[in-house]
Write an enzyme that holds these catalytic residues in place. Structure first.
Site, mmCIF file in Angstrom:
data_model
loop_
_atom_site.group_PDB
_atom_site.id
_atom_site.type_symbol
_atom_site.label_atom_id
_atom_site.label_comp_id
_atom_site.label_asym_id
_atom_site.label_seq_id
_atom_site.Cartn_x
_atom_site.Cartn_y
_atom_site.Cartn_z
ATOM 1 C CB SER A 55 -25.170 -6.384 9.874
ATOM 2 O OG SER A 55 -25.446 -7.243 10.953
ATOM 3 C CE1 TYR A 76 -22.940 -10.530 6.873
ATOM 4 C CE2 TYR A 76 -23.587 -9.823 9.075
ATOM 5 C CZ TYR A 76 -23.832 -9.890 7.721
ATOM 6 O OH TYR A 76 -24.973 -9.331 7.201
ATOM 7 C CE LYS A 132 -23.054 -6.898 5.702
ATOM 8 N NZ LYS A 132 -23.568 -6.489 4.371
#
Lengths: 329, 329
Positions: free
Chosen positions: A127, A151, A155
Site C-alpha cells: 500500500s 498498517y 506493510k
C-alpha cells in the site's frame, strides 16, 4: 498451474478470482486449479473451467500457512490483511494478521523448499501507506518508507521480508503498492480511506454520503479494474528485470476530493453530487494528512503496469461494472 | 536514573558502560543504577559510582524482555544483535536474535506500560546496512531502505517497529545508523566489514592482516569514540525536535581502502603499512559491493551529532585508546 489466492473473499480477491476463471490462464499458463482462502468463506463460482476449492482459514494461526503451502501452488496472491482503520484501532490484531500472517506464509514456503525444491511466485498487495509525510511534490521510486500508521508499518515490514526471502531464493516475490482503490464497490469498511469511494458510490446509488475532510485534500487513486490488472501483470513479470528492489509503486492518478466531485457532476449530474454531506471528522483528517498525494511511477510504467488517467474513466468503469450502466439506484 | 544496556559485552557496549561509569550521569541526569546484560557475561567494573548489576540473558528467549523491563529502567540502550556475516550465514538465528529479540523488547515495554505508565527512552543501534545499491553519490536523509543482506533487513524492520511504537506512545525511541566502526579493537569477529579495521589494527600491533577487496573500495566510517558519543547524544536528545522519523544516518567520513592505508602510512610508517597482504575473497567482495559509500547527514549534524573528519584522527584515537600510544606491538 495451481493458483492460490489468500484473502480471496475481499473485494480485490473476488474480482481477481472472477477474472482468473474468465481467462482460464495467467502469466501465459493455463490454470489447472484455483484455491480460494479467506477468514470468511470465499464464494465458490457457479461454473469454472478448472478445479476450484475454497477454504476458511486464518493465515495468522499456527499451521494454516503450512497447510496452504503443502500442495505447492506455483502462484500465490497474498491479499490478506486487516485494513488501515482497524490496524490503528487494534494494535495487536493488526500486527498479528498483517505482519505475523505474512511472515508465517513466507516461512512455510521457505521450509517447504527445504524438503524438496519449491519457489512459487508470490504477489503481495502492499500500500502507499508505507509512505509518510512530509512528501516531495511527487513521490518517486527512491523515496523512503516512513509510515505514519501501524498498517503502513506492517506493510513496509512485509515488503522487506518479501525482498529478503526473494534475494535468498526462497520465493519469487513482488510487492505492489496499490493506490487507494476507488470506487470500492459494496458496503463501507473500516479503512480510513473509505470516504474517497463512499462519496461517489453512495450518490451514484441514490444514497447520501458523508465527506469527513476538506475538498482540497489530494490523493492517489486507481480503479478495482486497474488493481486486478496490476496483479495479473505482476504474476507474469520477468523478475530478473525488476532486480532486488521487489516493491513497486503502482501507477494511478492524482486528484483532489473537489476534482472527484467535479467528475461525479460531469458523469452523473448536479442532483447526484448534491447527495454529499460535509461532516468533518478530526480523526480521519489526522490520518489522511499523513498520506501521499501524488507519485512519479517511472519504474512501474517502464515495466508495463497501466492505470486510468482521468477520474471520469474511474466513475464510468464503476457504473458499467457494478451498476449495470444505471445511475441513481 | 536506572540505565539498562542490552548487548553490554560487545565492543560498543563495553566502551559505553565505561564512559557512563566515568561520567556518572547521562542525558543531564545522575545514574543511580546501571544494568549490564548480554548473551555472554558482561564484565562487572572494579569500582563504580552507582549500583551496577550484570546478567547473562538472551533477549530472543521468551521471558527475558519481561524480566529486563520489570524494573522499569528509564533509559535503555539496545545494542544486542548478531553481526552481518553471521546473519547471512544463519538465516534463522539472524531473524530470531535481530528481529524477534527487538520486537520482544518493544512488546515487553508496551505491556509494562499497560499495567502502569512507563515510557522509557530506547536508543537502538541500527546500521547503514539498511541501504542497498544502487546509491546516489551521497545518501541523503530521504533515501529509501532496500537492504541487500538479511542483517540489513532485520535492522530496517526493527527501525520501522521502533518508529511505530514511538508514534503510538509506547516508548520514546531513536535509532542511530552507525557507520562502519573503525578501528574495532580486539579480535576479528564475523562481520563482513571486519577487514576495514583488521588492515589497520593488526599492522599497528605488528601483525599481518588480510585485505580481501580492492583498494578502490569506498566506505563510510566512524571511530568507537564517535559511536559512544552518538549513543550519549541520542540518550539526551529532545525527540520532539526529531519528529516521527526516528531513525537517523550518523555522521562519519568517507574513505577508500587506499586512503585508509595512506593514513596508516602517515601515522605509522611504511613498515607497518607493508604488513597488509592482498588476498581477494569473492564472497566479501560481493557483500561489500552492495554497501553504501558516502552520506550527506544533514539531519544528524543539525541535531548535534559529531564524528571524525580525517582518517588520521581515527587511527590516532586507536593508538591512544587501545595501544597506550605505542605502535608496533
Amino acid at each position: 498451474m495451481h493458483v492460490l489466492i489468500i484473502g480471496a473473499a475481499g473485494m480485490i480477491g473476488r474480482k481477481l478470482s472472477g477474472r482468473l476463471l474468465a481467462d482460464g490462464k495467467v502469466a501465459g499458463r493455463g490454470i489447472s486449479r484455483l484455491s480460494l482462502v479467506d477468514v470468511v468463506a470465499p464464494e465458490a463460482p457457479a461454473a469454472a473451467p478448472c478445479a476450484v476449492d475454497t477454504a476458511t482459514a486464518d493465515l495468522s494461526e499456527p499451521g494454516t500457512a503450512e497447510r496452504l503451502v503443502a500442495e505447492r501452488p506455483a502462484l500465490i496472491f497474498h491479499l490478506a490483511g486487516v485494513v488501515s482503520g482497524e490496524a490503528e484501532q487494534n494494535f495487536e490484531k493488526g500486527y498479528r494478521v498483517n505482519l505475523d500472517g505474512s511472515r508465517l506464509l513466507f516461512e512455510a514456503i521457505r521450509l517447504a523448499g527445504q524438503a524438496q525444491p519449491y519457489k512459487p511466485r508470490v504477489v503481495f498487495t502492499s500500500s502507499i501507506a508505507v509512505f509518510g509525510a512530509p512528501f516531495p511534490e511527487a513521490i518517486g521510486d527512491e523515496f523512503l518508507q516512513t509510515p505514519l500508521t501501524s498498517y503502513g508499518t506492517q506493510k513496509a515490514i512485509t515488503e522487506l521480508l518479501l525482498s529478503d526471502y526473494s534475494r535468498r531464493g526462497f520465493l519469487d516475490g513482488i510487492g505492489i503498492r496499490l493506490p487507494t482503490i476507488c470506487i470500492r464497490p459494496g458496503r463501507p469498511n473500516l479503512a480510513a480511506s473509505g470516504f474517497f469511494s463512499n462519496i461517489l458510490r453512495e450518490p451514484l446509488a441514490g444514497q447520501e454520503a458523508v465527506l469527513p475532510v476538506d475538498e482540497s485534500v489530494r490523493h492517489w487513486f486507481a480503479s478495482p479494474r486497474a488493481a486486478v490488472g496490476f496483479l495479473l501483470h505482476a504474476a507474469g513479470l520477468d523478475l530478473a528485470e525488476v532486480g532486488p528492489r521487489r516493491n513497486l509503486n503502482m501507477p494511478g492518478l492524482t486528484a483532489t476530493v473537489g476534482e472527484e466531485i467535479e467528475a461525479l457532476r460531469r458523469v452523473a449530474g448536479d442532483r447526484v453530487a448534491a447527495l454529499i454531506r460535509r461532516e468533518p471528522d478530526p480523526a480521519i483528517v489526522r490520518i489522511v494528512d499523513g498520506w501521499p498525494r501524488n507519485f512519479d511511477t517511472k519504474r512501474a510504467l517502464a515495466l508495463g503496469f497501466r492505470a486510468e488517467t482521468a477520474f471520469d474513466e474511474i466513475i464510468r468503469a464503476h457504473v458499467e461494472d457494478e451498476l449495470g450502466g444505471r445511475i441513481g439506484g
